[in-house]
Write a protein that holds these residues in place. Structure first.
Motif, PDB file in Angstrom:
ATOM      1  N   ASN A   1       0.832  -1.199   0.000  1.00  0.00           N
ATOM      2  CA  ASN A   1       0.000   0.000   0.000  1.00  0.00           C
ATOM      3  C   ASN A   1       0.867   1.250   0.000  1.00  0.00           C
ATOM      4  N   PHE A   2       0.477   2.201  -0.822  1.00  0.00           N
ATOM      5  CA  PHE A   2       1.217   3.441  -0.972  1.00  0.00           C
ATOM      6  C   PHE A   2       1.322   4.167   0.369  1.00  0.00           C
ATOM      7  N   ARG A   3       2.546   4.500   0.744  1.00  0.00           N
ATOM      8  CA  ARG A   3       2.909   5.252   1.943  1.00  0.00           C
ATOM      9  C   ARG A   3       2.801   4.446   3.245  1.00  0.00           C
ATOM     10  N   ASP A   4       2.601   3.165   3.166  1.00  0.00           N
ATOM     11  CA  ASP A   4       2.642   2.353   4.379  1.00  0.00           C
ATOM     12  C   ASP A   4       4.065   2.257   4.915  1.00  0.00           C
ATOM     13  N   PHE A   5       4.189   2.228   6.234  1.00  0.00           N
ATOM     14  CA  PHE A   5       5.493   2.072   6.886  1.00  0.00           C
ATOM     15  C   PHE A   5       5.689   0.589   7.184  1.00  0.00           C
ATOM     16  N   ILE A   6       6.712   0.008   6.581  1.00  0.00           N
ATOM     17  CA  ILE A   6       6.873  -1.444   6.531  1.00  0.00           C
ATOM     18  C   ILE A   6       8.140  -1.865   7.262  1.00  0.00           C
ATOM     19  N   GLU A   7       8.034  -2.990   7.943  1.00  0.00           N
ATOM     20  CA  GLU A   7       9.189  -3.672   8.516  1.00  0.00           C
ATOM     21  C   GLU A   7       9.415  -4.946   7.699  1.00  0.00           C
ATOM     22  N   ILE A   8      10.640  -5.128   7.200  1.00  0.00           N
ATOM     23  CA  ILE A   8      10.986  -6.339   6.463  1.00  0.00           C
ATOM     24  C   ILE A   8      12.066  -7.084   7.234  1.00  0.00           C
ATOM     25  N   ILE A   9      11.820  -8.355   7.471  1.00  0.00           N
ATOM     26  CA  ILE A   9      12.776  -9.211   8.164  1.00  0.00           C
ATOM     27  C   ILE A   9      13.381 -10.172   7.142  1.00  0.00           C
ATOM     28  N   PHE A  10      14.689 -10.144   6.999  1.00  0.00           N
ATOM     29  CA  PHE A  10      15.399 -11.111   6.164  1.00  0.00           C
ATOM     30  C   PHE A  10      15.978 -12.187   7.085  1.00  0.00           C
ATOM     31  N   GLU A  11      15.536 -13.411   6.894  1.00  0.00           N
ATOM     32  CA  GLU A  11      16.023 -14.500   7.733  1.00  0.00           C
ATOM     33  C   GLU A  11      16.830 -15.463   6.870  1.00  0.00           C
ATOM     34  N   ASN A  12      18.039 -15.737   7.309  1.00  0.00           N
ATOM     35  CA  ASN A  12      18.967 -16.565   6.538  1.00  0.00           C
ATOM     36  C   ASN A  12      19.278 -17.842   7.320  1.00  0.00           C
ATOM     37  N   PRO A  13      18.594 -18.945   7.007  1.00  0.00           N
ATOM     38  CA  PRO A  13      18.842 -20.187   7.738  1.00  0.00           C
ATOM     39  C   PRO A  13      20.051 -20.968   7.234  1.00  0.00           C
ATOM     40  N   THR A  14      20.720 -20.466   6.183  1.00  0.00           N
ATOM     41  CA  THR A  14      21.837 -21.193   5.584  1.00  0.00           C
ATOM     42  C   THR A  14      23.164 -20.776   6.217  1.00  0.00           C
ATOM     43  N   LYS A  15      24.215 -21.466   5.813  1.00  0.00           N
ATOM     44  CA  LYS A  15      25.552 -21.166   6.309  1.00  0.00           C
ATOM     45  C   LYS A  15      26.301 -20.185   5.405  1.00  0.00           C
ATOM     46  N   VAL A  16      25.603 -19.639   4.419  1.00  0.00           N
ATOM     47  CA  VAL A  16      26.222 -18.749   3.439  1.00  0.00           C
ATOM     48  C   VAL A  16      25.730 -17.321   3.659  1.00  0.00           C
ATOM     49  N   PRO A  17      26.620 -16.329   3.775  1.00  0.00           N
ATOM     50  CA  PRO A  17      26.173 -14.940   3.918  1.00  0.00           C
ATOM     51  C   PRO A  17      25.338 -14.503   2.715  1.00  0.00           C
ATOM     52  N   GLN A  18      24.337 -13.679   2.971  1.00  0.00           N
ATOM     53  CA  GLN A  18      23.460 -13.174   1.927  1.00  0.00           C
ATOM     54  C   GLN A  18      23.570 -11.657   1.858  1.00  0.00           C
ATOM     55  N   SER A  19      23.204 -11.100   0.706  1.00  0.00           N
ATOM     56  CA  SER A  19      23.191  -9.652   0.522  1.00  0.00           C
ATOM     57  C   SER A  19      22.013  -9.310  -0.374  1.00  0.00           C
ATOM     58  N   TYR A  20      21.181  -8.342   0.055  1.00  0.00           N
ATOM     59  CA  TYR A  20      19.971  -7.990  -0.677  1.00  0.00           C
ATOM     60  C   TYR A  20      19.953  -6.504  -0.996  1.00  0.00           C
ATOM     61  N   ASN A  21      19.314  -6.190  -2.127  1.00  0.00           N
ATOM     62  CA  ASN A  21      19.115  -4.812  -2.548  1.00  0.00           C
ATOM     63  C   ASN A  21      17.637  -4.609  -2.862  1.00  0.00           C
ATOM     64  N   LEU A  22      17.109  -3.430  -2.526  1.00  0.00           N
ATOM     65  CA  LEU A  22      15.751  -3.052  -2.878  1.00  0.00           C
ATOM     66  C   LEU A  22      15.808  -1.801  -3.729  1.00  0.00           C
ATOM     67  N   ASP A  23      15.454  -1.939  -5.008  1.00  0.00           N
ATOM     68  CA  ASP A  23      15.454  -0.794  -5.907  1.00  0.00           C
ATOM     69  C   ASP A  23      14.387   0.212  -5.478  1.00  0.00           C
ATOM     70  N   GLY A  24      14.638   1.477  -5.803  1.00  0.00           N
ATOM     71  CA  GLY A  24      13.639   2.508  -5.600  1.00  0.00           C
ATOM     72  C   GLY A  24      13.596   3.124  -4.218  1.00  0.00           C
ATOM     73  N   TYR A  25      14.371   2.555  -3.275  1.00  0.00           N
ATOM     74  CA  TYR A  25      14.235   3.003  -1.892  1.00  0.00           C
ATOM     75  C   TYR A  25      15.573   3.028  -1.174  1.00  0.00           C
ATOM     76  N   SER A  26      15.653   3.901  -0.177  1.00  0.00           N
ATOM     77  CA  SER A  26      16.606   3.762   0.905  1.00  0.00           C
ATOM     78  C   SER A  26      15.827   3.267   2.106  1.00  0.00           C
ATOM     79  N   PHE A  27      16.478   2.475   2.927  1.00  0.00           N
ATOM     80  CA  PHE A  27      15.801   1.969   4.117  1.00  0.00           C
ATOM     81  C   PHE A  27      16.733   2.072   5.311  1.00  0.00           C
ATOM     82  N   PHE A  28      16.195   1.833   6.480  1.00  0.00           N
ATOM     83  CA  PHE A  28      16.976   1.866   7.699  1.00  0.00           C
ATOM     84  C   PHE A  28      17.229   0.440   8.160  1.00  0.00           C
TER      85      PHE A  28
END
Length: 547
Positions: free
Chosen positions: A418-445
């Motif tokens: 939804n437009f202008r909603d304040f969202i919390e996103i949790i990235f959970e990594n159950p593997t033994k390999v480090p992950q790295s994610y990018n979200l286009d269009g936004y800066s986040f905290f």
């Protein structure tokens, strides 16, 4: 004389009015994208060049500039460029991903037009289709602050790009064939710094007593890299578009897709010194060196290279040391700390769990049980033309996936926001390999990162006041990371793994952020020059958005 004076006054008035109404400055580039010979590890192979250069030419601009890049595709494959970290306010049409744009076909051209609205800092671009990024086509994109906006450090004597990354030594076609056949691409063959692995010729020269800015980006496709300069501390001043508290580091872990800006002062013995980049979290360490020379240098660099840190806990603790400079201005003349996200109620929590499994005997990656597949018709175009139901289905994944996640589904992975909603996103990594994610269009905290599994009770560990605004987030093995953002940028935006193999095999999704008003205040219309393909190619153009 009176008539001439009145004409002059009238002309001046017109010019002043035009300047008031005028757009921000334009910067134009023409890129010829070709195959060519590259040899980052000393062995010649086919790579992707831009105007004959590897790495590609720099995009050099200031906040709010309009960037126009006319791309001529001389490859024998479709091509797109994405502008890593650029927000494209109201303009996902220029994002350069297959969910937002039709590809530039061989022998044709397309002109990107986007504005670096309210952004500063160090970024990079790269070709986004298939495994193109593994063989070049990347380059630096720097955005200076406008002249009236103060920067929290003195102007450096010069600025230097340091594009570091792993390298496979194989063609992108070979890497794609590996993945299409169901196997992994395995470990890289080496590491490069600005397209080279070593040598005694200086990459850069510094004058004694002066301070220089190094813009460091990890443009690789798999490994986090540790960067250090022999005998020289690194003063971190900016990361991913945010001024930070200026801490001193002996070395920096730069995860895939991340960019840092550091200040280095030439105050050591006048001679040569090594820049070093080496892999992290790998059984076998791979590295690269390049020479930095003092202009009055009289001795070679010491062969004793500074060691890299060990263990991912060290890297996690370094991440926690990064702090936003709350008193500095960014692209606007107000302190960065004027945002009070801690006072905003969370509208929605989305938990994303990455998975690795076999589908039909072939390796696939997914998020919450869905492994993304691109369509012939870009998702954004299908949505704009009102035929999304013929191309994809929204919300195949849930916000809170069941555990354990079952068999993967292969489909276009698109979620509504939804437009202008304040969202919390949790990235959970159950593997033994480090992950790295990018979200286009936004800066986040990035407000928290911890080992183990996430639970709502762990929100008490979030540190909203000191979190650094960014567009890339790393998630350590058997760990989770929490980010927060407002979905205030309408468009179709790609959230993806920055690891090339993972992204290629489905570890990505798209976030559809629709403006309820179909208004130009929220999103630009489809550009007249936009490429069309798939089922919308011959359809009548929808009515434009209203003002």
């Amino acid at each position: 004389m009176g008539r001439i004076s009145s004409l002059v006054i009238g002309l001046m008035a017109c010019l002043m009015a035009a300047s008031v109404r005028g757009e921000d400055p334009y910067i134009f580039y023409t890129w010829n994208v070709t195959y060519g010979t590259v040899a980052p590890l000393g062995v010649e192979q086919q790579g992707i060049l831009i105007n004959g250069l590897f790495p590609g030419p720099e995009i050099n601009c200031s906040s709010n500039n309009n960037i126009v890049v006319n791309v001529f595709n001389f490859l024998d494959e479709p091509l797109l460029f994405t502008w890593h970290g650029i927000q494209h306010r109201k303009n996902s049409w220029q994002d350069g991903t297959l969910g937002a744009q039709c590809p530039i076909l061989p022998g044709t051209n397309y002109t990107y037009h986007f504005q670096v609205k309210d952004q500063i800092g160090s970024y990079f671009y790269y070709p986004s289709i298939g495994m193109h990024r593994a063989v070049g086509g990347f380059g630096g994109l720097r955005i200076y602050s406008r002249l009236l906006i103060p920067v929290p450090y003195a102007d450096p004597a010069d600025e230097f790009w340091v594009l570091i990354g792993d390298w496979y030594g194989k063609s992108h076609q070979t890497l794609s064939q590996f993945l299409d056949s169901g196997r992994s691409i395995g470990r890289p063959s080496g590491v490069h710094i600005n397209g080279k692995n070593g040598g005694l010729e200086p990459a850069y020269t510094m004058e004694p007593g002066k301070t220089y800015k190094y813009r460091i980006c990890n443009v690789g496709i798999k490994d986090a890299l540790n960067f250090r300069i022999q005998g020289h501390p690194l003063k971190l001043v900016e990361m991913e578009g945010s001024h930070v508290v200026q801490n001193i580091y002996d070395s920096l872990d730069v995860h895939v897709g991340q960019c840092f800006s550091v200040l280095v002062t030439a105050d050591k013995e006048p001679k040569d010194y090594y820049m070093v980049a080496s892999t992290r979290f790998t059984k076998k360490t791979l590295g690269a060196t390049r020479i930095i020379r003092y202009s009055n240098g009289v001795a070679p660099a010491s062969p004793q290279l500074p060691p890299a840190p060990e263990g991912w806990a060290w890297s996690l603790n370094q991440f926690r040391s990064f702090r936003w400079n709350l008193t500095a201005s960014a692209a606007r003349p107000n302190p960065q700390g004027s945002y009070h996200y801690g006072q905003i109620n969370i509208t929605r929590t989305i938990k994303l769990v990455n998975t690795l499994s076999r589908f039909g005997g072939k390796l696939r990656y997914g998020l919450n049980g869905v492994s993304h597949l691109d369509n012939e018709t870009p998702l954004k175009l299908a949505e704009y033309y009102g035929v999304s139901d013929k191309v994809f289905q929204y919300n195949l994944i849930s916000d809170d996936p069941v555990s354990p996640i079952g068999d993967l589904t292969l489909a276009a992975n698109v979620i509504n926001a939804n437009f202008r909603d304040f969202i919390e996103i949790i990235f959970e990594n159950p593997t033994k390999v480090p992950q790295s994610y990018n979200l286009d269009g936004y800066s986040f905290f990035a407000v928290a990162i911890e080992p183990g599994k996430w639970s709502p009770e762990k929100r008490k560990n979030y540190n909203l006041l000191d979190a650094v605004s960014r567009h890339t987030i790393q998630v350590f093995p058997k760990s989770w990371a929490a980010i927060m953002l407002t979905f205030d940028n309408a468009g179709m935006w790609n959230l993806r793994s920055e690891l090339g193999e993972n992204r290629y095999l489905g570890q990505q999704l798209y976030v559809s952020v629709l403006s309820p008003n179909r208004s130009l205040r929220d999103e630009y219309n489809l550009p007249d020059t936009q490429l069309l393909c798939g089922i919308v190619k011959d359809m009548p153009k929808p009515p434009p958005y209203s003002s």
